[in-house]
Design a protein around this motif. Structure first.
Motif, PDB file in Angstrom:
ATOM      1  N   PRO A 149       0.807  -1.228   0.000  1.00 34.46           N
ATOM      2  CA  PRO A 149       0.000   0.000   0.000  1.00 34.46           C
ATOM      3  C   PRO A 149       0.841   1.280   0.000  1.00 34.46           C
ATOM      4  N   GLU A 150       2.047   1.153   0.529  1.00 33.07           N
ATOM      5  CA  GLU A 150       2.976   2.287   0.489  1.00 33.07           C
ATOM      6  C   GLU A 150       3.351   2.562  -0.975  1.00 33.07           C
ATOM      7  N   TYR A 151       3.572   1.462  -1.699  1.00 32.89           N
ATOM      8  CA  TYR A 151       4.023   1.538  -3.092  1.00 32.89           C
ATOM      9  C   TYR A 151       2.926   2.095  -4.005  1.00 32.89           C
ATOM     10  N   THR A 152       1.689   1.663  -3.766  1.00 30.51           N
ATOM     11  CA  THR A 152       0.602   2.090  -4.655  1.00 30.51           C
ATOM     12  C   THR A 152      -0.030   3.410  -4.216  1.00 30.51           C
ATOM     13  N   GLY A 153       0.375   3.896  -3.066  1.00 33.19           N
ATOM     14  CA  GLY A 153      -0.194   5.153  -2.581  1.00 33.19           C
ATOM     15  C   GLY A 153      -1.459   4.954  -1.770  1.00 33.19           C
ATOM     16  N   ASP A 154      -1.869   3.704  -1.577  1.00 32.00           N
ATOM     17  CA  ASP A 154      -3.107   3.448  -0.842  1.00 32.00           C
ATOM     18  C   ASP A 154      -2.984   3.781   0.643  1.00 32.00           C
ATOM     19  N   TYR A 155      -1.745   3.873   1.114  1.00 26.03           N
ATOM     20  CA  TYR A 155      -1.569   4.191   2.528  1.00 26.03           C
ATOM     21  C   TYR A 155      -1.598   5.702   2.768  1.00 26.03           C
ATOM     22  N   GLY A 156      -1.694   6.466   1.709  1.00 24.31           N
ATOM     23  CA  GLY A 156      -1.641   7.936   1.850  1.00 24.31           C
ATOM     24  C   GLY A 156      -0.358   8.430   1.236  1.00 24.31           C
ATOM     25  N   GLY A 157      -0.410   9.586   0.654  1.00 24.53           N
ATOM     26  CA  GLY A 157       0.759  10.081  -0.060  1.00 24.53           C
ATOM     27  C   GLY A 157       0.712   9.620  -1.503  1.00 24.53           C
ATOM     28  N   ALA A 158       1.649  10.118  -2.277  1.00 23.01           N
ATOM     29  CA  ALA A 158       1.665   9.765  -3.697  1.00 23.01           C
ATOM     30  C   ALA A 158       2.154   8.333  -3.864  1.00 23.01           C
ATOM     31  N   ALA A 232       4.978  10.016   4.363  1.00 20.56           N
ATOM     32  CA  ALA A 232       5.000   9.196   5.575  1.00 20.56           C
ATOM     33  C   ALA A 232       4.724   7.734   5.228  1.00 20.56           C
ATOM     34  N   TYR A 233       5.359   6.843   5.929  1.00 25.92           N
ATOM     35  CA  TYR A 233       5.137   5.415   5.733  1.00 25.92           C
ATOM     36  C   TYR A 233       4.714   4.809   7.068  1.00 25.92           C
ATOM     37  N   ARG A 234       4.290   3.552   6.987  1.00 26.02           N
ATOM     38  CA  ARG A 234       3.712   2.928   8.176  1.00 26.02           C
ATOM     39  C   ARG A 234       4.803   2.511   9.169  1.00 26.02           C
ATOM     40  N   ASN A 235       4.595   2.844  10.409  1.00 31.25           N
ATOM     41  CA  ASN A 235       5.508   2.444  11.478  1.00 31.25           C
ATOM     42  C   ASN A 235       4.725   1.663  12.514  1.00 31.25           C
ATOM     43  N   CYS A 236       5.320   0.574  12.965  1.00 34.44           N
ATOM     44  CA  CYS A 236       4.632  -0.263  13.942  1.00 34.44           C
ATOM     45  C   CYS A 236       5.006   0.211  15.338  1.00 34.44           C
ATOM     46  N   ASN A 237       4.111   0.864  15.990  1.00 36.04           N
ATOM     47  CA  ASN A 237       4.435   1.440  17.287  1.00 36.04           C
ATOM     48  C   ASN A 237       4.600   0.405  18.379  1.00 36.04           C
ATOM     49  N   ASP A 238       3.743  -0.542  18.384  1.00 37.03           N
ATOM     50  CA  ASP A 238       3.893  -1.603  19.362  1.00 37.03           C
ATOM     51  C   ASP A 238       3.118  -2.818  18.869  1.00 37.03           C
ATOM     52  N   PRO A 248       1.430   6.564  10.667  1.00 37.08           N
ATOM     53  CA  PRO A 248       2.300   7.016   9.587  1.00 37.08           C
ATOM     54  C   PRO A 248       3.364   7.979  10.101  1.00 37.08           C
ATOM     55  N   GLY A 249       4.472   7.968   9.449  1.00 32.42           N
ATOM     56  CA  GLY A 249       5.529   8.896   9.822  1.00 32.42           C
ATOM     57  C   GLY A 249       6.731   8.701   8.932  1.00 32.42           C
ATOM     58  N   MET A 250       7.544   9.725   8.843  1.00 33.57           N
ATOM     59  CA  MET A 250       8.822   9.592   8.156  1.00 33.57           C
ATOM     60  C   MET A 250       9.884   9.894   9.204  1.00 33.57           C
ATOM     61  N   ILE A 251      10.836   9.008   9.334  1.00 37.74           N
ATOM     62  CA  ILE A 251      11.858   9.173  10.369  1.00 37.74           C
ATOM     63  C   ILE A 251      13.228   9.119   9.702  1.00 37.74           C
ATOM     64  N   LEU A 252      13.992  10.174   9.881  1.00 40.36           N
ATOM     65  CA  LEU A 252      15.337  10.211   9.307  1.00 40.36           C
ATOM     66  C   LEU A 252      16.365  10.094  10.430  1.00 40.36           C
ATOM     67  N   GLY A 253      17.334   9.231  10.217  1.00 38.33           N
ATOM     68  CA  GLY A 253      18.379   9.050  11.223  1.00 38.33           C
ATOM     69  C   GLY A 253      19.499   8.198  10.662  1.00 38.33           C
ATOM     70  N   ARG A 254      20.482   7.912  11.520  1.00 38.23           N
ATOM     71  CA  ARG A 254      21.620   7.101  11.069  1.00 38.23           C
ATOM     72  C   ARG A 254      21.171   5.658  10.844  1.00 38.23           C
ATOM     73  N   ASN A 318      11.485  15.890  10.203  1.00 38.56           N
ATOM     74  CA  ASN A 318      11.412  14.416  10.240  1.00 38.56           C
ATOM     75  C   ASN A 318      12.623  13.731  10.870  1.00 38.56           C
ATOM     76  N   PHE A 319      13.582  14.492  11.365  1.00 39.85           N
ATOM     77  CA  PHE A 319      14.756  13.845  11.949  1.00 39.85           C
ATOM     78  C   PHE A 319      14.433  13.286  13.339  1.00 39.85           C
ATOM     79  N   LEU A 320      14.983  12.108  13.588  1.00 37.04           N
ATOM     80  CA  LEU A 320      14.785  11.469  14.889  1.00 37.04           C
ATOM     81  C   LEU A 320      15.464  12.310  15.976  1.00 37.04           C
ATOM     82  N   THR A 321      14.751  12.570  17.033  1.00 30.39           N
ATOM     83  CA  THR A 321      15.314  13.310  18.166  1.00 30.39           C
ATOM     84  C   THR A 321      14.949  12.569  19.453  1.00 30.39           C
ATOM     85  N   LYS A 322      15.570  12.965  20.531  1.00 26.95           N
ATOM     86  CA  LYS A 322      15.234  12.329  21.813  1.00 26.95           C
ATOM     87  C   LYS A 322      13.758  12.524  22.141  1.00 26.95           C
ATOM     88  N   GLU A 323      13.249  13.679  21.744  1.00 22.42           N
ATOM     89  CA  GLU A 323      11.852  14.010  22.063  1.00 22.42           C
ATOM     90  C   GLU A 323      10.876  13.143  21.261  1.00 22.42           C
TER      91      GLU A 323
END
Lengths: 345, 298
Positions: A149-158, A232-238, A248-254, A318-323
């Motif tokens: 769904p991320e690929y086809t845009g069904d999850y939201g976004g282009a 934003a893409y799908r993230n599994c919170n728990d 959904p979210g976009m997270i940038l980090g190392r 979108n950068f990952l921070t401690k917060e």
């Protein structure tokens, strides 16, 4: 109650798989007229035993038995660093074999009838036709939680730009990735045939000079996804802890695999109490981050980061921070924080 | 001198009067039939744009049709379901299809559900926004083509990519402020189904029930026959005049829940019925209702 043939009768003469009748794969007794006797010893999913297909497709079956789709060992590899030796043993016995392994796919799951996911199956892909590929039904069904769904845009976004241009899974992912090449890899990251953006988009071939410069400046420092993930893409919170949530979210980090590289991170579904029901505490939980580098399947040519340097270098969007980090996560998460430097004029 | 001046004046006057019409002139009708398309399939000017999903396109499509999935033309951005892509993204998409200003572009899509059947008009409006004039909708979409057993192809079509730079018009769309500032001065057409207009029902994506004050209800579904072909011009005229009036120069803004339905009537009003001042409010009720102070009527 008799409901008719499950196989499209028109297929019977066309496909060599049917030449020797149903019993060739499904066993049973085709000399009997009564259902009970005819179905005695019948195999519902003949390809669960790869030897069934291996009779004719010897090399494919021999390779497939070591492939990640069959072994599902990647799931074990991903989580095992969190366990002590004793915990790993418990995991193998109580979790991996009983839970993770239930996701393995046999030949028929892709080529004949969709695999059951959560107890639901799409049924026959095409009236029992042996299909070479049908990504929208097979890949999409097992990988429909996030990737498809991320690929086809069904999850939201282009939709991913490759989907917009008419490409499906197997235009990038080659059959060696699915069938295997005879090596028992432990993770998808080890597979040499994995798709790489640069195979089709080598640096230096860009039409615009400014694009060439941008690619050269970020080469080895930022993954392609880091700039070109479109939304934003799908993230599994728990998960597994009695509740599950995805947001959904976009997270940038190392990248946890290469800390020099900035990339898109995805929150994976392992939390501290994930394996508590199996009596596993995860002694080394903090050694492994909860965020892993992810090849987001929502690529766009232009994003806010490709348009404006400030999106990263000033706004740090979108950068990952401690917060923004998940609460009660692994200590290793902090190693993934990346603070982009301001651009010197 | 007078003998020479008079014919020259008449010619000049005619030129001035006809100039706008010439600018808007079309080489193809705004809605084309499946029979017309079959006859014209080999016309080198023609591009058939199939906006269905890639999976459906690969199963069979109108011979020569290019696939440009609807999601490339309208997608979720900033929390709004069907936002307009940036201009350079639209340019990229059109360039990739090898489309230029001279082409006749026939848009066709899946008509399985009402919502899907409204997508073609949204794409057509976006192409017009980019300055392409000869845009048409296939009456009944690909469903009708298949039902009539017309030829299908499974070949994935590619054209040599071009370099398209749109001539974008600011007159095609309206934003929230535009609507807010002109409330009471323009004709607002709410193109949702009646129960959504009255507030009996609402979509999950719309925060509150109701409609923009003063809006007239003209459901998008009214434009279609049961087989998803468009109603006749006479029928469309009767519906449109009842809601929008007969003044073809009146300022009209169409809206719906999330900008997916409203392009249909916007396209029909402009291209088929001759209304000259019609805008689309893409953010529609999804955006309007996010503002707790925005006026609402139930």
């Amino acid at each position: 109650m008799y409901k008719g043939y499950v196989v499209d009768k028109a297929l019977l003469d066309k496909d060599p798989h049917f030449k020797a009748g149903c019993v060739l794969c499904h066993a049973g007794n085709d000399g009997e007229l009564g259902k009970e006797k005819a179905h005695l010893g019948m195999l519902k999913k003949p390809s669960d035993n790869l030897r069934s297909c291996g009779v004719c497709h010897k090399k494919v079956a021999a390779n497939y038995v070591k492939s990640l789709h069959y072994t599902t060992i990647g799931q074990r590899t991903g989580v095992m660093s969190r366990f002590s030796a004793a915990e790993l043993k418990t995991f193998d016995e109580k979790v991996f074999e009983k839970s993770c392994r239930s996701c393995h796919a046999s030949c028929g799951d892709c080529h004949v009838k969709g695999a059951p996911v959560g107890g639901i199956s799409i049924g026959l892909v095409a009236k029992h036709k042996f299909v070479k590929k049908d990504e929208g039904k097979t890949c999409a069904f097992c990988h429909g939680g996030r990737v498809y769904p991320e690929y086809t845009g069904d999850y939201g976004g282009a939709p991913d730009v490759h989907y917009q241009k008419g490409m499906l899974c197997m235009d990038c992912h080659k059959k060696e990735e699915f069938h295997g090449d005879g090596t028992a890899y432990k993770s998808k990251n080890e597979i040499p045939q994995r798709p790489a953006c640069k195979s089709c988009h080598p640096n230096g071939k860009e039409a615009k000079m400014e694009t060439q410069v941008a690619h050269r400046q970020h080469e080895g420092k930022v993954s392609c996804y880091g700039c070109h993930s479109g939304s934003a893409y799908r993230n599994c919170n728990d998960c597994h802890g009695g509740h599950a949530a995805a947001s959904p979210g976009m997270i940038l980090g190392r990248s946890p695999r290469d800390k020099k590289v900035l990339t898109t991170l995805r929150l994976i579904p392992t939390v501290r109490d994930t394996f508590a029901p199996a009596g596993i505490k995860m002694e080394h939980f903090d050694a492994v981050p909860n965020y892993w580098d992810t090849p987001a399947h929502n690529i766009k040519k232009r994003t806010d980061r490709t348009r404006k340097c400030d999106a990263c270098h000033v706004d740090r969007k979108n950068f990952l921070t401690k917060e923004t980090m998940i609460k009660n996560g692994a200590k290793a998460n902090e190693d993934l924080i990346f603070v982009p430097k301001a651009i010197k004029n | 001198m007078k003998r020479i001046f008079l014919p020259q004046f008449v010619i000049l006057a005619l030129f001035i009067v006809l100039l706008p019409a010439a600018g808007l002139a079309r080489d193809i009708t705004p809605i084309v039939s499946t029979d017309w398309l079959l006859t014209n399939l080999k016309n080198p000017k023609l591009v058939v744009l199939d906006i269905r999903r890639v999976e459906d396109y690969r199963e069979g499509h109108i011979p020569g049709a290019l696939n440009a999935f609807y999601g490339a033309w309208a997608y979720m951005k900033d929390g709004l379901y069907a936002s307009l892509p940036e201009k350079d993204e639209i340019d990229d998409t059109i360039s990739y299809m090898g489309i230029n200003f001279d082409r006749w572009v026939v848009v066709t899509g899946c008509m399985d559900t009402p919502r899907l059947s409204y997508q073609s008009a949204r794409v057509a409006c976006t192409l017009q926004y980019a300055g392409i004039k000869n845009v048409a909708l296939l009456d009944g979409g690909t469903n009708k083509w298949i039902a009539e057993k017309k030829p299908l192809s499974t070949r994935v079509e590619k054209r040599k990519a071009g370099k398209f730079k749109g001539k974008y018009t600011s007159e095609k769309f309206a934003d929230k402020n535009y609507v807010k500032e002109r409330l009471g001065k323009l004709i607002l057409l709410d193109l949702r189904e009646r129960e959504f207009f009255t507030g009996e029902k609402k979509m999950d994506c719309v925060p509150m029930r109701g409609h923009i004050p003063g809006a007239f209800n003209m459901p998008t579904s009214c434009a279609f026959n049961e087989d998803r072909t468009f109603k006749t011009k006479e029928e469309l005229t009767a519906i449109a005049e009842a809601a929008a009036g007969k003044d073809l120069n009146a300022e009209i803004v169409t809206y719906c829940d999330a900008g997916q339905c409203c392009p249909t009537w916007s396209y029909l009003l402009t291209e088929v019925l001759g209304y000259t001042n019609v805008r689309l409010y893409i953010g529609s009720m999804q955006e309007w209702m996010q503002d707790p102070k925005a006026p609402v009527e139930r």
